[in-house]
Design a protein around this motif. Structure first.
Motif, PDB file in Angstrom:
ATOM      1  N   GLY A  64      -5.422   8.184   9.167  1.00 28.09           N
ATOM      2  CA  GLY A  64      -5.127   9.179   8.146  1.00 28.09           C
ATOM      3  C   GLY A  64      -3.662   9.544   8.061  1.00 28.09           C
ATOM      4  O   GLY A  64      -3.276  10.371   7.232  1.00 28.09           O
ATOM      5  N   LYS A  65      -2.819   8.929   8.898  1.00 27.43           N
ATOM      6  CA  LYS A  65      -1.396   9.262   8.939  1.00 27.43           C
ATOM      7  C   LYS A  65      -0.511   8.123   8.443  1.00 27.43           C
ATOM      8  O   LYS A  65       0.713   8.211   8.507  1.00 27.43           O
ATOM      9  CB  LYS A  65      -0.990   9.630  10.368  1.00 27.43           C
ATOM     10  CG  LYS A  65      -1.747  10.838  10.922  1.00 27.43           C
ATOM     11  CD  LYS A  65      -1.353  11.111  12.367  1.00 27.43           C
ATOM     12  CE  LYS A  65      -2.129  12.292  12.927  1.00 27.43           C
ATOM     13  NZ  LYS A  65      -1.791  12.561  14.355  1.00 27.43           N
TER      14      LYS A  65
ATOM     15  N   TYR B  40     -10.783   1.136  -0.453  1.00 29.92           N
ATOM     16  CA  TYR B  40     -11.964   1.992  -0.590  1.00 29.92           C
ATOM     17  C   TYR B  40     -11.703   3.367   0.019  1.00 29.92           C
ATOM     18  O   TYR B  40     -11.931   4.402  -0.618  1.00 29.92           O
ATOM     19  CB  TYR B  40     -13.173   1.343   0.077  1.00 29.92           C
ATOM     20  CG  TYR B  40     -14.342   2.294   0.180  1.00 29.92           C
ATOM     21  CD1 TYR B  40     -15.140   2.556  -0.929  1.00 29.92           C
ATOM     22  CD2 TYR B  40     -14.608   2.968   1.366  1.00 29.92           C
ATOM     23  CE1 TYR B  40     -16.188   3.458  -0.852  1.00 29.92           C
ATOM     24  CE2 TYR B  40     -15.654   3.866   1.454  1.00 29.92           C
ATOM     25  CZ  TYR B  40     -16.441   4.108   0.344  1.00 29.92           C
ATOM     26  OH  TYR B  40     -17.467   5.002   0.420  1.00 29.92           O
ATOM     27  N   TYR B  41     -11.233   3.392   1.243  1.00 25.16           N
ATOM     28  CA  TYR B  41     -10.985   4.675   1.907  1.00 25.16           C
ATOM     29  C   TYR B  41      -9.920   5.488   1.163  1.00 25.16           C
ATOM     30  O   TYR B  41     -10.028   6.713   1.039  1.00 25.16           O
ATOM     31  CB  TYR B  41     -10.545   4.441   3.355  1.00 25.16           C
ATOM     32  CG  TYR B  41     -11.687   4.411   4.341  1.00 25.16           C
ATOM     33  CD1 TYR B  41     -12.390   5.566   4.655  1.00 25.16           C
ATOM     34  CD2 TYR B  41     -12.065   3.224   4.958  1.00 25.16           C
ATOM     35  CE1 TYR B  41     -13.439   5.546   5.558  1.00 25.16           C
ATOM     36  CE2 TYR B  41     -13.114   3.189   5.867  1.00 25.16           C
ATOM     37  CZ  TYR B  41     -13.799   4.357   6.161  1.00 25.16           C
ATOM     38  OH  TYR B  41     -14.843   4.335   7.051  1.00 25.16           O
ATOM     39  N   TYR B  42      -8.895   4.802   0.664  1.00 23.57           N
ATOM     40  CA  TYR B  42      -7.806   5.524  -0.007  1.00 23.57           C
ATOM     41  C   TYR B  42      -8.255   6.045  -1.372  1.00 23.57           C
ATOM     42  O   TYR B  42      -8.003   7.207  -1.719  1.00 23.57           O
ATOM     43  CB  TYR B  42      -6.591   4.611  -0.170  1.00 23.57           C
ATOM     44  CG  TYR B  42      -5.387   5.322  -0.755  1.00 23.57           C
ATOM     45  CD1 TYR B  42      -4.594   6.154   0.035  1.00 23.57           C
ATOM     46  CD2 TYR B  42      -5.063   5.177  -2.099  1.00 23.57           C
ATOM     47  CE1 TYR B  42      -3.500   6.821  -0.502  1.00 23.57           C
ATOM     48  CE2 TYR B  42      -3.973   5.839  -2.647  1.00 23.57           C
ATOM     49  CZ  TYR B  42      -3.194   6.663  -1.844  1.00 23.57           C
ATOM     50  OH  TYR B  42      -2.118   7.327  -2.386  1.00 23.57           O
ATOM     51  N   ASN B  43      -8.919   5.197  -2.160  1.00 20.84           N
ATOM     52  CA  ASN B  43      -9.327   5.597  -3.506  1.00 20.84           C
ATOM     53  C   ASN B  43     -10.488   6.586  -3.492  1.00 20.84           C
ATOM     54  O   ASN B  43     -10.570   7.472  -4.350  1.00 20.84           O
ATOM     55  CB  ASN B  43      -9.715   4.363  -4.324  1.00 20.84           C
ATOM     56  CG  ASN B  43      -8.541   3.440  -4.572  1.00 20.84           C
ATOM     57  OD1 ASN B  43      -7.390   3.875  -4.583  1.00 20.84           O
ATOM     58  ND2 ASN B  43      -8.813   2.159  -4.763  1.00 20.84           N
ATOM     59  N   LYS B  44     -11.392   6.446  -2.516  1.00 22.71           N
ATOM     60  CA  LYS B  44     -12.583   7.299  -2.483  1.00 22.71           C
ATOM     61  C   LYS B  44     -12.316   8.628  -1.783  1.00 22.71           C
ATOM     62  O   LYS B  44     -12.789   9.678  -2.219  1.00 22.71           O
ATOM     63  CB  LYS B  44     -13.709   6.554  -1.760  1.00 22.71           C
ATOM     64  CG  LYS B  44     -15.077   7.203  -1.895  1.00 22.71           C
ATOM     65  CD  LYS B  44     -15.636   7.013  -3.287  1.00 22.71           C
ATOM     66  CE  LYS B  44     -17.057   7.550  -3.397  1.00 22.71           C
ATOM     67  NZ  LYS B  44     -17.574   7.420  -4.777  1.00 22.71           N
TER      68      LYS B  44
ATOM     69  N   GLY C 243      -7.556  -5.311   3.301  1.00 27.55           N
ATOM     70  CA  GLY C 243      -6.999  -4.610   2.150  1.00 27.55           C
ATOM     71  C   GLY C 243      -8.065  -3.961   1.288  1.00 27.55           C
ATOM     72  O   GLY C 243      -7.883  -2.850   0.774  1.00 27.55           O
ATOM     73  N   ALA C 244      -9.207  -4.644   1.130  1.00 28.53           N
ATOM     74  CA  ALA C 244     -10.289  -4.096   0.305  1.00 28.53           C
ATOM     75  C   ALA C 244     -10.867  -2.822   0.919  1.00 28.53           C
ATOM     76  O   ALA C 244     -11.133  -1.836   0.213  1.00 28.53           O
ATOM     77  CB  ALA C 244     -11.383  -5.147   0.124  1.00 28.53           C
TER      78      ALA C 244
ATOM     79  N   ARG D 146       0.831  -1.211   0.000  1.00 25.59           N
ATOM     80  CA  ARG D 146       0.000   0.000   0.000  1.00 25.59           C
ATOM     81  C   ARG D 146       0.866   1.263   0.000  1.00 25.59           C
ATOM     82  O   ARG D 146       2.037   1.233   0.401  1.00 25.59           O
ATOM     83  CB  ARG D 146      -0.925  -0.006   1.222  1.00 25.59           C
ATOM     84  CG  ARG D 146      -1.692  -1.306   1.411  1.00 25.59           C
ATOM     85  CD  ARG D 146      -2.622  -1.603   0.252  1.00 25.59           C
ATOM     86  NE  ARG D 146      -3.209  -2.941   0.357  1.00 25.59           N
ATOM     87  CZ  ARG D 146      -4.106  -3.426  -0.487  1.00 25.59           C
ATOM     88  NH1 ARG D 146      -4.522  -2.690  -1.500  1.00 25.59           N
ATOM     89  NH2 ARG D 146      -4.579  -4.653  -0.328  1.00 25.59           N
ATOM     90  N   PRO D 147       0.292   2.392  -0.417  1.00 25.14           N
ATOM     91  CA  PRO D 147       1.087   3.633  -0.489  1.00 25.14           C
ATOM     92  C   PRO D 147       1.543   4.156   0.865  1.00 25.14           C
ATOM     93  O   PRO D 147       2.384   5.060   0.916  1.00 25.14           O
ATOM     94  CB  PRO D 147       0.125   4.623  -1.169  1.00 25.14           C
ATOM     95  CG  PRO D 147      -1.238   4.037  -1.006  1.00 25.14           C
ATOM     96  CD  PRO D 147      -1.059   2.561  -0.984  1.00 25.14           C
TER      97      PRO D 147
END
Length: 487
Positions: A419-420, A407-411, A402-403, A345-346
């Motif tokens: 958030g950190k 969702y939270y990251y892409n949306k 992961g799914a 993940r990023p």
């Protein structure tokens, strides 16, 4: 005008509704009479954990992130051959596990894995007299003769029939290491090796090995499944995981690979498992991946599969979840072990020095092995030696985490729960008062899943359950609603 608390409730409702409508999550199918609604489930099972429990388990997670509590599962230690050797070698075993072999009047230290019939390590250096090999100038033949002289210890009916010299290695100090590969009635035994170690004077000082005792009950009939059929089974399965491309001439020359290979082999899943006749299929779908499949030669069933490409760092594996769906999992490889640590993940922080003990920016699935979450509970990494994941609860929890992260990251562009970009934990096989827990909860630091019982299936199987629990964490890290009344 809306009050501040009302605005918080509205934000909470929007988040949950957005998750449900956008992702289209459905609750896992429940058998007739099962409780379907989350609120009904909470009423039936009981109230969420008390704050004191939250604090205790939060401290567990804090210790885990420092690498104190989370550790890989205990590796089964090698145990001594005791009664087995006492009967078959006509020896006596002293309290220290050293076997007195009366036939050669020497003291040997013999080790074997738990449940195995054959020794993995025989140390002859403790002998009162050096072990001289008889057999003339050919040390390989002398070793085979030695094994036959002690066949009750090594559990080989005829060493010459089952062992073939594969490598003759000499090191810089003059020591010699004869590596024999095991074959049974012409078929290679997967991983079956025995190595005889000789000192510079040609004296045998050690025998190591991982091989099968002589097989008396194994039927080696003509395989029902042909070589081509086994290859088709493996290629078809791999095609559902990733794209399988035909390699170009340069890649073929580099890899010395002309297409999928299949060899009839004797294979066993573990030292305690019965041996099977299988097709070992190798597939190179690209220049990176090197897949091994083990296909039952009689039934065509895929008994095991894994990617044999060896490199430390993030990689992918496969496993079947609680709903029977094959999932691709983001895992982390270190040495020969694979961990349910998602470093793809990023939020992953590159250049970490301790990615297993102290992962930063990862999605980690940990296991409490059917224990309550208490102040002294130990969290274990979920580990696989071959990147094949057999626990459907672990597969579901890891994949669903992961799914929901995606969702939270892409949306919303949100980097994890806080958030950190800090590490996110899922904990599986959680119990309550020593019994299976029919609930899931956010404890202030991690998403925790029970294995269900009479009313519910294992909670990790529900993608909406993972979304629900992670959203508790997001709300805590944003508006921090009090968990009472209607919030």
């Amino acid at each position: 005008m809306t009050t501040r608390k009302s605005r918080k409730r509205i934000l909470c409702t929007v988040l949950v509704l957005s998750l449900t409508t956008t992702f289209g999550w459905a609750r896992p199918a429940l058998s007739k009479g099962k409780v379907a609604g989350w609120e009904q489930k909470q009423k039936k099972v009981g109230s969420p954990p008390r704050p004191v429990e939250v604090e205790a388990t939060a401290e567990i997670l804090a210790r885990a992130l420092r690498g104190v509590a989370v550790r890989r599962p205990d590796v089964p230690s090698e145990s001594r051959l005791t009664k087995l050797l006492e009967k078959r070698v006509r020896s006596r075993v002293n309290p220290h596990g050293v076997v007195k072999c009366l036939s050669v009047e020497s003291t040997w230290a013999v080790h074997a894995r738990a449940g195995a019939r054959t020794p993995t390590f025989v140390d002859l250096s403790l002998a009162e007299k050096p072990t001289l090999l008889r057999g003339g100038s050919d040390p390989a033949q002398a070793v085979l003769r030695f094994l036959d002289e002690h066949k009750q210890l090594f559990q080989l009916r005829s060493a010459a029939d089952e062992l073939k010299l594969d490598r003759d290695l000499r090191d810089a100090l003059g020591f010699r290491h004869l590596v024999f590969r095991q074959r049974v009635r012409g078929l290679p035994v997967w991983g079956g090796e025995l190595t005889a170690h000789l000192d510079p004077e040609g004296r045998l000082y050690c025998v190591t090995g991982n091989y099968l005792a002589t097989l008396s009950g194994l039927t080696l009939e003509e395989p029902v499944l042909s070589r081509d059929e086994a290859v088709r089974v493996a290629v078809s399965d791999l095609g559902r995981i990733q794209q399988v491309r035909a390699l170009g001439p340069e890649a073929r020359r580099l890899l010395r690979y002309d297409g999928p290979r299949a060899e009839l082999t004797i294979w066993r899943r573990s030292p305690e498992a019965p041996p099977r006749v299988v097709w070992h299929v190798q597939i190179r779908p690209n220049l990176v991946d090197n897949w091994y499949y083990f296909v039952d030669a009689a039934s065509g069933e895929i008994l095991e599969k894994y990617n044999n490409t060896q490199s430390d760092g993030p990689t992918t594996g496969t496993g079947t979840d609680l709903n029977g769906v094959s999932r691709q999992l983001h895992v982390y490889q270190q040495g020969s072990d694979y961990y349910l640590i998602d470093a793809s993940r990023p939020i992953w922080q590159a250049g970490q020095t301790e990615p297993i003990r102290d992962p930063k920016g990862a999605l980690v699935t940990a296991d409490v092995r059917n224990h309550d979450l208490e102040a002294n509970t130990t969290l274990y990494h979920v580990v696989s030696p071959n990147n094949t994941w057999s626990d459907p609860v672990a597969v579901s929890a890891h994949y669903n985490m992961g799914a929901v992260f995606e969702y939270y990251y892409n949306k919303f562009g949100r980097k994890g729960i806080d958030g950190k970009g800090n590490t996110i934990f899922s904990i599986i096989h959680v119990t309550k008062d020593g019994r299976s827990l029919e609930n899931a909860f956010w404890n202030g630091a991690a998403m925790c899943y029970g294995d269900g019982g009479q009313s519910l299936k294992p909670l990790a199987g529900g993608l909406d359950v993972a979304a629900h629990e992670m959203t508790h964490g997001v709300i805590q890290r944003t508006v921090n609603l009090e968990y009472k009344f209607q919030s």
